[in-house]
Design a protein around this motif. Structure first.
Motif, short mmCIF file in Angstrom:
data_model
loop_
_atom_site.label_atom_id
_atom_site.label_comp_id
_atom_site.label_asym_id
_atom_site.label_seq_id
_atom_site.Cartn_x
_atom_site.Cartn_y
_atom_site.Cartn_z
N ASP A 1 0.82 -1.21 0.00
CA ASP A 1 0.00 0.00 0.00
C ASP A 1 0.86 1.26 0.00
O ASP A 1 0.52 2.24 -0.65
CB ASP A 1 -0.93 0.02 1.22
N GLU A 2 1.96 1.23 0.73
CA GLU A 2 2.83 2.41 0.80
C GLU A 2 3.49 2.69 -0.53
O GLU A 2 3.73 3.83 -0.89
CB GLU A 2 3.88 2.21 1.89
N GLU A 3 3.82 1.64 -1.29
CA GLU A 3 4.42 1.83 -2.61
C GLU A 3 3.43 2.34 -3.63
O GLU A 3 3.80 3.06 -4.56
CB GLU A 3 5.03 0.53 -3.10
N GLN A 4 2.16 2.00 -3.47
CA GLN A 4 1.13 2.41 -4.43
C GLN A 4 0.47 3.74 -4.09
O GLN A 4 -0.15 4.35 -4.93
CB GLN A 4 0.04 1.35 -4.51
N ALA A 5 0.60 4.19 -2.85
CA ALA A 5 -0.12 5.38 -2.40
C ALA A 5 0.37 6.64 -3.11
O ALA A 5 1.55 6.80 -3.40
CB ALA A 5 0.05 5.56 -0.90
N THR A 6 -0.59 7.54 -3.38
CA THR A 6 -0.27 8.84 -3.97
C THR A 6 -1.13 9.90 -3.29
O THR A 6 -2.12 9.60 -2.63
CB THR A 6 -0.58 8.87 -5.48
N GLY A 7 -0.74 11.15 -3.44
CA GLY A 7 -1.55 12.26 -2.95
C GLY A 7 -1.72 12.28 -1.45
O GLY A 7 -0.79 12.05 -0.69
N GLU B 1 -3.34 10.27 0.51
CA GLU B 1 -3.14 8.97 1.15
C GLU B 1 -1.66 8.77 1.50
O GLU B 1 -1.32 8.27 2.57
CB GLU B 1 -3.62 7.85 0.24
N LYS B 2 -0.77 9.18 0.60
CA LYS B 2 0.67 9.04 0.84
C LYS B 2 1.11 9.93 2.01
O LYS B 2 1.91 9.52 2.85
CB LYS B 2 1.44 9.40 -0.42
N ILE B 3 0.56 11.14 2.09
CA ILE B 3 0.89 12.05 3.19
C ILE B 3 0.45 11.44 4.52
O ILE B 3 1.19 11.48 5.51
CB ILE B 3 0.24 13.43 2.97
N VAL B 4 -0.73 10.87 4.56
CA VAL B 4 -1.26 10.27 5.79
C VAL B 4 -0.41 9.06 6.20
O VAL B 4 -0.08 8.90 7.38
CB VAL B 4 -2.74 9.89 5.62
N LEU B 5 -0.03 8.21 5.24
CA LEU B 5 0.78 7.05 5.57
C LEU B 5 2.17 7.44 6.07
O LEU B 5 2.70 6.85 7.01
CB LEU B 5 0.90 6.13 4.36
N GLN B 6 2.77 8.47 5.46
CA GLN B 6 4.08 8.94 5.91
C GLN B 6 3.99 9.54 7.31
O GLN B 6 4.87 9.35 8.15
CB GLN B 6 4.66 9.95 4.93
N ALA B 7 2.91 10.28 7.57
CA ALA B 7 2.72 10.88 8.89
C ALA B 7 2.47 9.81 9.95
O ALA B 7 2.93 9.94 11.08
CB ALA B 7 1.55 11.86 8.86
N ALA B 8 1.77 8.74 9.58
CA ALA B 8 1.53 7.66 10.53
C ALA B 8 2.83 6.97 10.93
O ALA B 8 2.98 6.54 12.07
CB ALA B 8 0.56 6.65 9.93
N LYS B 9 3.79 6.87 9.99
CA LYS B 9 5.09 6.30 10.33
C LYS B 9 5.82 7.17 11.35
O LYS B 9 6.52 6.66 12.21
CB LYS B 9 5.95 6.18 9.07
N LYS B 10 5.65 8.49 11.23
CA LYS B 10 6.32 9.42 12.14
C LYS B 10 5.57 9.56 13.46
O LYS B 10 6.09 10.13 14.41
CB LYS B 10 6.45 10.80 11.50
N GLY B 11 4.32 9.11 13.50
CA GLY B 11 3.53 9.20 14.72
C GLY B 11 2.72 10.48 14.83
O GLY B 11 2.26 10.82 15.91
N THR B 12 2.52 11.20 13.72
CA THR B 12 1.73 12.42 13.75
C THR B 12 0.37 12.18 13.08
O THR B 12 0.15 11.16 12.45
CB THR B 12 2.46 13.56 13.01
N ASP B 13 -0.53 13.14 13.23
CA ASP B 13 -1.88 13.05 12.69
C ASP B 13 -2.19 14.36 11.97
O ASP B 13 -2.82 15.25 12.53
CB ASP B 13 -2.86 12.79 13.83
N PRO B 14 -1.79 14.52 10.69
CA PRO B 14 -1.90 15.82 10.03
C PRO B 14 -3.33 16.28 9.75
O PRO B 14 -3.60 17.47 9.69
CB PRO B 14 -1.12 15.63 8.73
N PHE B 15 -4.26 15.38 9.56
CA PHE B 15 -5.62 15.76 9.22
C PHE B 15 -6.62 15.44 10.31
O PHE B 15 -7.82 15.35 10.07
CB PHE B 15 -6.04 15.07 7.91
#
Length: 126
Positions: A37-43, A45-59
């Motif tokens: 999913d991380e390799e296919q994500a764009t836009g 969804e990609k921002i949310v997945l990257q933020a989840a790895k860092k432990g933040t909640d941008p939206f």
């Protein structure tokens, strides 16, 4: 006679060839398998997945933290402006919502139940 030979030779050619696997199978296996999913994500969804790895909640997708609602530990209300209208359901089984304006600065009380709320600055992630 020539017609039979032509048909036989054409049939041998057709039956001797093995079918090739579809292109998507070749492409998927050549690159190491099915992408995640991380390799296919764009836009977004990609921002949310990257933020989840860092432990933040941008939206603000996750449930907000629980606060006591006292003057020392008020409910935190994020806002991109210096004021915001909020609604307080003072009792758990109450159907009426008490609406009031919350301004930046010190914590303010709900006019009905007395719970404290504080407005904090929030920046958009983009």
């Amino acid at each position: 006679m020539a017609g039979r030979r032509f048909i036989r030779s054409a049939a041998r050619v057709i039956y001797s060839r093995r079918p090739l696997p579809p292109q998507h199978v070749i492409r998927g296996l050549a690159s190491g398998g099915i992408p995640s999913d991380e390799e296919q994500a764009t836009g977004l969804e990609k921002i949310v997945l990257q933020a989840a790895k860092k432990g933040t909640d941008p939206f603000n997708i996750l449930k907000p933290n629980e606060y006591a609602g006292s003057k020392e530990d008020p409910h935190i209300v994020p806002s991109i402006t210096n004021k915001r209208i909020i609604g307080c359901i003072c009792e758990e089984d109450n159907t009426a919502v008490v609406w009031f304006w919350l301004h930046q600065g010190e914590a303010q009380r709900c006019p009905s139940c007395g719970a404290y709320y504080k407005l904090v600055s929030h920046e958009l992630p983009h």
